[in-house]
Design a protein around this motif. Structure first.
Motif, PDB file in Angstrom:
ATOM      1  N   UNK A 243       0.827  -1.206   0.000  1.00 13.80           N
ATOM      2  CA  UNK A 243       0.000   0.000   0.000  1.00 13.80           C
ATOM      3  C   UNK A 243       0.864   1.261   0.000  1.00 13.80           C
ATOM      4  N   UNK A 244       1.893   1.289   0.852  1.00 11.64           N
ATOM      5  CA  UNK A 244       2.796   2.441   0.925  1.00 11.64           C
ATOM      6  C   UNK A 244       3.547   2.609  -0.394  1.00 11.64           C
ATOM      7  N   UNK A 245       3.963   1.502  -1.010  1.00 17.76           N
ATOM      8  CA  UNK A 245       4.653   1.567  -2.292  1.00 17.76           C
ATOM      9  C   UNK A 245       3.756   2.154  -3.379  1.00 17.76           C
ATOM     10  N   UNK A 246       2.505   1.714  -3.434  1.00 21.17           N
ATOM     11  CA  UNK A 246       1.559   2.241  -4.425  1.00 21.17           C
ATOM     12  C   UNK A 246       1.292   3.721  -4.163  1.00 21.17           C
ATOM     13  N   UNK A 247       1.120   4.105  -2.903  1.00 17.70           N
ATOM     14  CA  UNK A 247       0.882   5.515  -2.572  1.00 17.70           C
ATOM     15  C   UNK A 247       2.082   6.373  -2.944  1.00 17.70           C
ATOM     16  N   UNK A 248       3.289   5.892  -2.679  1.00 17.04           N
ATOM     17  CA  UNK A 248       4.496   6.651  -3.012  1.00 17.04           C
ATOM     18  C   UNK A 248       4.653   6.784  -4.525  1.00 17.04           C
ATOM     19  N   UNK A 249       4.386   5.725  -5.261  1.00 19.23           N
ATOM     20  CA  UNK A 249       4.462   5.793  -6.732  1.00 19.23           C
ATOM     21  C   UNK A 249       3.420   6.759  -7.284  1.00 19.23           C
ATOM     22  N   UNK A 250       2.234   6.762  -6.705  1.00 20.24           N
ATOM     23  CA  UNK A 250       1.197   7.705  -7.136  1.00 20.24           C
ATOM     24  C   UNK A 250       1.627   9.138  -6.889  1.00 20.24           C
ATOM     25  N   UNK A 251       2.229   9.380  -5.745  1.00 22.41           N
ATOM     26  CA  UNK A 251       2.701  10.722  -5.415  1.00 22.41           C
ATOM     27  C   UNK A 251       3.805  11.176  -6.359  1.00 22.41           C
ATOM     28  N   UNK A 252       4.747  10.291  -6.634  1.00 22.49           N
ATOM     29  CA  UNK A 252       5.854  10.629  -7.530  1.00 22.49           C
ATOM     30  C   UNK A 252       5.344  10.852  -8.954  1.00 22.49           C
ATOM     31  N   UNK A 253       4.302  10.163  -9.342  1.00 19.48           N
ATOM     32  CA  UNK A 253       3.723  10.356 -10.672  1.00 19.48           C
ATOM     33  C   UNK A 253       2.908  11.643 -10.742  1.00 19.48           C
ATOM     34  N   UNK A 254       2.173  11.970  -9.695  1.00 20.64           N
ATOM     35  CA  UNK A 254       1.280  13.123  -9.720  1.00 20.64           C
ATOM     36  C   UNK A 254       2.005  14.454  -9.517  1.00 20.64           C
ATOM     37  N   UNK A 255       2.989  14.497  -8.667  1.00 19.63           N
ATOM     38  CA  UNK A 255       3.647  15.768  -8.348  1.00 19.63           C
ATOM     39  C   UNK A 255       4.242  16.491  -9.558  1.00 19.63           C
ATOM     40  N   UNK A 256       4.964  15.819 -10.451  1.00 14.35           N
ATOM     41  CA  UNK A 256       5.495  16.553 -11.609  1.00 14.35           C
ATOM     42  C   UNK A 256       4.413  17.092 -12.542  1.00 14.35           C
ATOM     43  N   UNK A 257       3.210  16.593 -12.418  1.00  9.17           N
ATOM     44  CA  UNK A 257       2.117  17.104 -13.249  1.00  9.17           C
ATOM     45  C   UNK A 257       1.343  18.208 -12.546  1.00  9.17           C
ATOM     46  N   UNK A 258       1.148  18.070 -11.252  1.00  6.96           N
ATOM     47  CA  UNK A 258       0.323  19.012 -10.503  1.00  6.96           C
ATOM     48  C   UNK A 258       1.065  20.311 -10.214  1.00  6.96           C
ATOM     49  N   UNK A 259       2.314  20.225  -9.816  1.00  4.25           N
ATOM     50  CA  UNK A 259       3.060  21.433  -9.441  1.00  4.25           C
ATOM     51  C   UNK A 259       3.151  22.431 -10.595  1.00  4.25           C
ATOM     52  N   UNK A 260       3.576  22.028 -11.811  1.00  4.96           N
ATOM     53  CA  UNK A 260       3.582  23.018 -12.899  1.00  4.96           C
ATOM     54  C   UNK A 260       2.199  23.553 -13.231  1.00  4.96           C
ATOM     55  N   UNK A 261       1.184  22.711 -13.141  1.00  3.50           N
ATOM     56  CA  UNK A 261      -0.175  23.161 -13.429  1.00  3.50           C
ATOM     57  C   UNK A 261      -0.610  24.236 -12.442  1.00  3.50           C
ATOM     58  N   UNK A 262      -0.330  24.036 -11.177  1.00  5.14           N
ATOM     59  CA  UNK A 262      -0.715  25.008 -10.152  1.00  5.14           C
ATOM     60  C   UNK A 262       0.085  26.302 -10.315  1.00  5.14           C
TER      61      UNK A 262
END
Length: 107
Positions: free
Chosen positions: A8-27
């Motif tokens: 579960x922690x591995x999936x959550x960490x992978x989701x975070x690493x995938x989402x952050x490079x997309x969300x930060x520039x958008x914001x």
């Protein structure tokens, strides 16, 4: 079914690493007015991505052209024309799939 917390922690960490490079520039970029030359340059990204995807399928490094009786090349050329004229990734993908399907049905 047992829930393993390490998975579960591995999936959550992978989701975070995938989402952050997309969300930060958008914001960050949503609050900034970008200059017109940069916006024009960004408008070329969809056709460049589509050309890279289509070109990768048409040309293989070890086999040369993968034309399959020239159908893939014909569909690729038609797709490129659509991408160049519309500069719309959605229509390019949809019509590219239709071109490939129709050409294969006719052959």
């Amino acid at each position: 079914m047992e829930i393993r917390w390490d998975i579960f922690v591995l999936i959550a960490a992978c989701s975070l690493v995938t989402a952050l490079p997309r969300v930060i520039p958008l914001v960050l970029l949503s609050r900034i007015d970008l200059p017109e030359p940069l916006l024009r340059w960004l408008g070329h990204i969809p056709i460049a991505v589509m050309a890279a995807l289509v070109g990768q399928e048409l040309i293989h490094a070890e086999a040369g052209f993968s034309l399959h009786e020239h159908l893939d090349l014909a569909a690729g050329v038609l797709t490129f024309i659509v991408a160049f004229k519309t500069r719309n990734l959605l229509w390019t993908v949809i019509l590219g799939c239709i071109f490939a399907m129709v050409l294969r049905l006719l052959a």
